[in-house]
Design a protein around this motif. Structure first.
Motif, PDB file in Angstrom:
ATOM      1  N   THR A   1      -9.166  -2.765  -2.791  1.00  0.00           N
ATOM      2  CA  THR A   1      -8.355  -3.920  -3.154  1.00  0.00           C
ATOM      3  C   THR A   1      -7.830  -4.644  -1.912  1.00  0.00           C
ATOM      4  OG1 THR A   1      -6.216  -2.785  -3.195  1.00  0.00           O
ATOM      5  CG2 THR A   1      -7.596  -2.600  -5.166  1.00  0.00           C
ATOM      6  N   GLN A   2      -7.126  -5.722  -2.140  1.00  0.00           N
ATOM      7  CA  GLN A   2      -6.602  -6.515  -1.014  1.00  0.00           C
ATOM      8  C   GLN A   2      -5.606  -5.726  -0.175  1.00  0.00           C
ATOM      9  OE1 GLN A   2      -3.864  -9.772  -2.039  1.00  0.00           O
ATOM     10  NE2 GLN A   2      -3.830  -9.023  -4.147  1.00  0.00           N
ATOM     11  N   PHE A   3      -5.089  -4.620  -0.719  1.00  0.00           N
ATOM     12  CA  PHE A   3      -4.166  -3.774   0.037  1.00  0.00           C
ATOM     13  C   PHE A   3      -4.885  -2.574   0.664  1.00  0.00           C
ATOM     14  CE2 PHE A   3      -1.959  -5.436  -3.795  1.00  0.00           C
ATOM     15  CZ  PHE A   3      -1.273  -6.457  -3.159  1.00  0.00           C
ATOM     16  N   GLY A   4      -6.207  -2.507   0.474  1.00  0.00           N
ATOM     17  CA  GLY A   4      -6.980  -1.417   1.060  1.00  0.00           C
ATOM     18  C   GLY A   4      -7.034  -0.159   0.216  1.00  0.00           C
ATOM     19  N   PHE A   5      -6.526  -0.216  -1.021  1.00  0.00           N
ATOM     20  CA  PHE A   5      -6.548   0.971  -1.879  1.00  0.00           C
ATOM     21  C   PHE A   5      -7.877   1.046  -2.628  1.00  0.00           C
ATOM     22  CE2 PHE A   5      -5.652   3.541  -5.628  1.00  0.00           C
ATOM     23  CZ  PHE A   5      -4.942   4.604  -5.071  1.00  0.00           C
ATOM     24  N   PRO A   6      -8.527   2.230  -2.645  1.00  0.00           N
ATOM     25  CA  PRO A   6      -9.834   2.353  -3.302  1.00  0.00           C
ATOM     26  C   PRO A   6      -9.722   2.608  -4.798  1.00  0.00           C
ATOM     27  CG  PRO A   6      -9.293   4.402  -2.181  1.00  0.00           C
ATOM     28  CD  PRO A   6      -8.150   3.457  -1.922  1.00  0.00           C
TER      29      PRO A   6
ATOM     30  N   ILE B   1      -2.300   3.275 -17.185  1.00  0.00           N
ATOM     31  CA  ILE B   1      -3.414   2.998 -16.272  1.00  0.00           C
ATOM     32  C   ILE B   1      -3.479   1.502 -15.967  1.00  0.00           C
ATOM     33  CG2 ILE B   1      -5.911   3.172 -15.927  1.00  0.00           C
ATOM     34  CD1 ILE B   1      -4.397   5.833 -15.958  1.00  0.00           C
ATOM     35  N   LEU B   2      -3.227   0.672 -16.979  1.00  0.00           N
ATOM     36  CA  LEU B   2      -3.208  -0.778 -16.765  1.00  0.00           C
ATOM     37  C   LEU B   2      -2.079  -1.162 -15.809  1.00  0.00           C
ATOM     38  CD1 LEU B   2      -4.197  -3.634 -17.431  1.00  0.00           C
ATOM     39  CD2 LEU B   2      -2.690  -3.609 -19.443  1.00  0.00           C
ATOM     40  N   LYS B   3      -0.924  -0.559 -15.978  1.00  0.00           N
ATOM     41  CA  LYS B   3       0.215  -0.827 -15.095  1.00  0.00           C
ATOM     42  C   LYS B   3      -0.110  -0.427 -13.656  1.00  0.00           C
ATOM     43  CE  LYS B   3       5.099   0.383 -14.453  1.00  0.00           C
ATOM     44  NZ  LYS B   3       6.237   1.198 -14.976  1.00  0.00           N
ATOM     45  N   ASP B   4      -0.727   0.747 -13.484  1.00  0.00           N
ATOM     46  CA  ASP B   4      -1.106   1.202 -12.142  1.00  0.00           C
ATOM     47  C   ASP B   4      -2.141   0.271 -11.518  1.00  0.00           C
ATOM     48  OD1 ASP B   4       0.585   3.355 -12.362  1.00  0.00           O
ATOM     49  OD2 ASP B   4      -0.967   4.814 -12.840  1.00  0.00           O
ATOM     50  N   LEU B   5      -3.079  -0.177 -12.335  1.00  0.00           N
ATOM     51  CA  LEU B   5      -4.132  -1.063 -11.847  1.00  0.00           C
ATOM     52  C   LEU B   5      -3.559  -2.379 -11.326  1.00  0.00           C
ATOM     53  CD1 LEU B   5      -7.172  -1.586 -11.484  1.00  0.00           C
ATOM     54  CD2 LEU B   5      -7.223  -2.460 -13.824  1.00  0.00           C
ATOM     55  N   LYS B   6      -2.606  -2.932 -12.046  1.00  0.00           N
ATOM     56  CA  LYS B   6      -1.998  -4.190 -11.626  1.00  0.00           C
ATOM     57  C   LYS B   6      -1.204  -4.016 -10.334  1.00  0.00           C
ATOM     58  CE  LYS B   6      -0.312  -5.080 -15.834  1.00  0.00           C
ATOM     59  NZ  LYS B   6       0.334  -5.782 -16.987  1.00  0.00           N
ATOM     60  N   LEU B   7      -0.574  -2.856 -10.173  1.00  0.00           N
ATOM     61  CA  LEU B   7       0.151  -2.582  -8.936  1.00  0.00           C
ATOM     62  C   LEU B   7      -0.806  -2.525  -7.745  1.00  0.00           C
ATOM     63  CD1 LEU B   7       2.818  -1.731  -7.497  1.00  0.00           C
ATOM     64  CD2 LEU B   7       2.210   0.640  -8.031  1.00  0.00           C
ATOM     65  N   CYS B   8      -2.017  -2.022  -7.979  1.00  0.00           N
ATOM     66  CA  CYS B   8      -3.011  -1.881  -6.906  1.00  0.00           C
ATOM     67  C   CYS B   8      -3.691  -3.197  -6.540  1.00  0.00           C
ATOM     68  CB  CYS B   8      -4.096  -0.873  -7.311  1.00  0.00           C
ATOM     69  SG  CYS B   8      -3.506   0.815  -7.479  1.00  0.00           S
ATOM     70  N   CYS B   9      -3.621  -4.182  -7.427  1.00  0.00           N
ATOM     71  CA  CYS B   9      -4.410  -5.403  -7.234  1.00  0.00           C
ATOM     72  C   CYS B   9      -3.597  -6.670  -6.997  1.00  0.00           C
ATOM     73  CB  CYS B   9      -5.317  -5.627  -8.453  1.00  0.00           C
ATOM     74  SG  CYS B   9      -6.555  -4.348  -8.693  1.00  0.00           S
ATOM     75  N   PHE B  10      -2.359  -6.701  -7.434  1.00  0.00           N
ATOM     76  CA  PHE B  10      -1.601  -7.949  -7.382  1.00  0.00           C
ATOM     77  C   PHE B  10      -0.290  -7.790  -6.624  1.00  0.00           C
ATOM     78  CE2 PHE B  10      -4.156  -8.114 -11.251  1.00  0.00           C
ATOM     79  CZ  PHE B  10      -4.818  -9.321 -11.089  1.00  0.00           C
ATOM     80  N   THR B  11       0.079  -8.836  -5.922  1.00  0.00           N
ATOM     81  CA  THR B  11       1.381  -8.853  -5.256  1.00  0.00           C
ATOM     82  C   THR B  11       2.483  -9.020  -6.294  1.00  0.00           C
ATOM     83  OG1 THR B  11       1.359 -11.263  -4.979  1.00  0.00           O
ATOM     84  CG2 THR B  11       0.357  -9.937  -3.215  1.00  0.00           C
TER      85      THR B  11
ATOM     86  N   LEU C   1       0.835  -1.205   0.000  1.00  0.00           N
ATOM     87  CA  LEU C   1       0.000   0.000   0.000  1.00  0.00           C
ATOM     88  C   LEU C   1       0.870   1.256   0.000  1.00  0.00           C
ATOM     89  CD1 LEU C   1      -2.771   1.318   0.048  1.00  0.00           C
ATOM     90  CD2 LEU C   1      -2.843   0.976   2.528  1.00  0.00           C
ATOM     91  N   GLU C   2       1.947   1.237   0.762  1.00  0.00           N
ATOM     92  CA  GLU C   2       2.874   2.369   0.776  1.00  0.00           C
ATOM     93  C   GLU C   2       3.514   2.572  -0.595  1.00  0.00           C
ATOM     94  OE1 GLU C   2       5.656   1.755   3.916  1.00  0.00           O
ATOM     95  OE2 GLU C   2       4.234   2.334   5.497  1.00  0.00           O
ATOM     96  N   LEU C   3       3.828   1.455  -1.261  1.00  0.00           N
ATOM     97  CA  LEU C   3       4.401   1.521  -2.605  1.00  0.00           C
ATOM     98  C   LEU C   3       3.404   2.140  -3.584  1.00  0.00           C
ATOM     99  CD1 LEU C   3       6.699   0.781  -4.583  1.00  0.00           C
ATOM    100  CD2 LEU C   3       5.600  -1.463  -4.842  1.00  0.00           C
ATOM    101  N   ILE C   4       2.141   1.749  -3.459  1.00  0.00           N
ATOM    102  CA  ILE C   4       1.087   2.304  -4.319  1.00  0.00           C
ATOM    103  C   ILE C   4       0.983   3.810  -4.134  1.00  0.00           C
ATOM    104  CG2 ILE C   4      -1.415   2.341  -4.731  1.00  0.00           C
ATOM    105  CD1 ILE C   4      -1.405  -0.660  -3.885  1.00  0.00           C
ATOM    106  N   LEU C   5       0.997   4.260  -2.888  1.00  0.00           N
ATOM    107  CA  LEU C   5       0.890   5.692  -2.608  1.00  0.00           C
ATOM    108  C   LEU C   5       2.120   6.448  -3.117  1.00  0.00           C
ATOM    109  CD1 LEU C   5      -0.581   5.539   1.019  1.00  0.00           C
ATOM    110  CD2 LEU C   5      -1.788   6.230  -1.067  1.00  0.00           C
ATOM    111  N   ARG C   6       3.295   5.867  -2.966  1.00  0.00           N
ATOM    112  CA  ARG C   6       4.519   6.519  -3.432  1.00  0.00           C
ATOM    113  C   ARG C   6       4.550   6.648  -4.950  1.00  0.00           C
ATOM    114  NH1 ARG C   6       7.352   3.165   0.216  1.00  0.00           N
ATOM    115  NH2 ARG C   6       8.148   1.936  -1.538  1.00  0.00           N
TER     116      ARG C   6
END
Length: 347
Positions: A209-214, A269-279, A64-69
């Motif tokens: 998502t599983q990381f809590g990102f909306p 956008i696809l790259k960002d989406l995958k970062l938000c949803c998958f380990t 989640l921190e990685l997503i925000l960064r």
């Protein structure tokens, strides 16, 4: 003095941590004191609260921190325009934990309001004087609220069925836990207009998502068929007000060789989406084609079965669909599609 302030902060933080955010609209913690307000709006408290709320483990918190960064869905250069952008087109900026918590609170408040509104309308339906104070068109409001609830139930069922039945995911359970793929879903709006040869469908929902990102997901589907002379289908998905993809299909039964499909998508956008949803383990394990098809099939859940029309048309013509730059040969079960068509009548 410093010790007292530290103790006060600890008390305020503990009270908030052991209450549910759905209660805060009544508690109004930000009005109790400046200390409560500072704790309530702090990024550290928001992080701790979200970690408890979604039961995030250290690895998920790090993701989640990685997503925000990475400032996801906000990396595109702004286009200069003299026109004032409509509110619906504005970027959704989520840059810290407090932003996420605010979105979750808003979702809970809206959901609680709808539940309360439904109860009041039903309990006071026979009291005309009271019902007029609540709503001037109670039947329409009740019907709309029931549609939202029905769509929410169907979406949860569709997602759970996808996660349970997807063979690619089931064969890799050591890196993919289907029970943790998403935390919560909140339907925001739902539109479904259907005639014999016409369908207009749109759904908006917030997906944690599983990381809590909306993720603010908006899926649309349009179908038009003119007595078999032509068939036009379009499908699109928008993530956090950024267009992920738009798919268009045109065909003619009178000209059997006329079959045209276009699939346009945004790679960032696809790259960002995958970062938000998958380990990282999932992305490393699956090929790019596999992970992209998982994303596409997952998003189809939001269409509640309507997108199968494009797949059936492609299958009828013996053509492969191009999904995120990959060829995809549709496979469908006729009995399953018949069940979906029958279910459409009941939504």
């Amino acid at each position: 003095m410093t010790t007292t302030q530290s103790f006060d902060s600890l008390v305020a933080s503990s009270i908030l941590l052991f209450s549910h955010c759905s209660e805060w609209s009544l508690m109004k913690p930000f009005l109790i004191s400046s200390n409560f307000n500072n704790i309530f709006r702090s990024n550290e408290f928001s992080k701790q609260y979200l970690q408890n709320l979604f039961q995030l483990n250290p690895s998920e918190i790090n993701q989640l921190e990685l997503i925000l960064r990475n400032n996801v869905f906000n990396n595109k250069t702004k286009e200069k325009s003299k026109r004032k952008r409509r509110k619906a087109e504005e970027k959704i900026v989520i840059s810290n934990y407090f932003d996420i918590l605010k979105i979750y609170i808003q979702c809970c408040n809206k959901q609680n309001y709808q539940i309360t509104q439904m109860k009041d309308l039903i309990l006071n339906y026979n009291n005309k004087q009271q019902i007029d104070k609540i709503n001037n068109n109670p039947l329409k409001t009740i019907k709309n609220l029931l549609k939202l609830q029905s769509a929410n139930n169907k979406l949860n069922i569709a997602l759970n069925e996808f996660l349970t039945n997807n063979s690619l995911l089931n064969n890799n359970k050591e890196i993919f836990d289907n029970k943790k793929f998403f935390k919560e879903i909140f339907i925001q709006s739902f539109r479904h207009k259907k005639k014999i040869s016409y369908l207009d469908y749109e759904i908006e929902y917030i997906y944690f998502t599983q990381f809590g990102f909306p993720l603010f997901i908006k899926s649309g589907y349009d179908y038009e068929d003119d007595d078999n002379f032509f068939c036009n289908i379009s499908e699109s998905t928008i993530i956090n007000n950024q267009l992920l993809f738009r798919q268009e299909h045109k065909s003619s039964e009178q000209r059997a060789l006329h079959f045209e499909t276009q699939f346009n998508f945004d790679e960032q956008i696809l790259k960002d989406l995958k970062l938000c949803c998958f380990t990282k383990e999932c992305i490393d394990k699956f090929s790019e084609k596999e992970i992209d098809l998982i994303v596409y099939e997952w998003l189809q859940c939001g269409l509640l079965g309507y997108a199968n029309s494009i797949e059936r048309k492609a299958d009828d013509y013996g053509r492969a669909l191009n999904i995120f730059g990959h060829d995809f040969s549709p496979q469908h079960d006729d009995e399953e599609n018949d069940a979906i068509e029958n279910d459409e009548e009941n939504i």
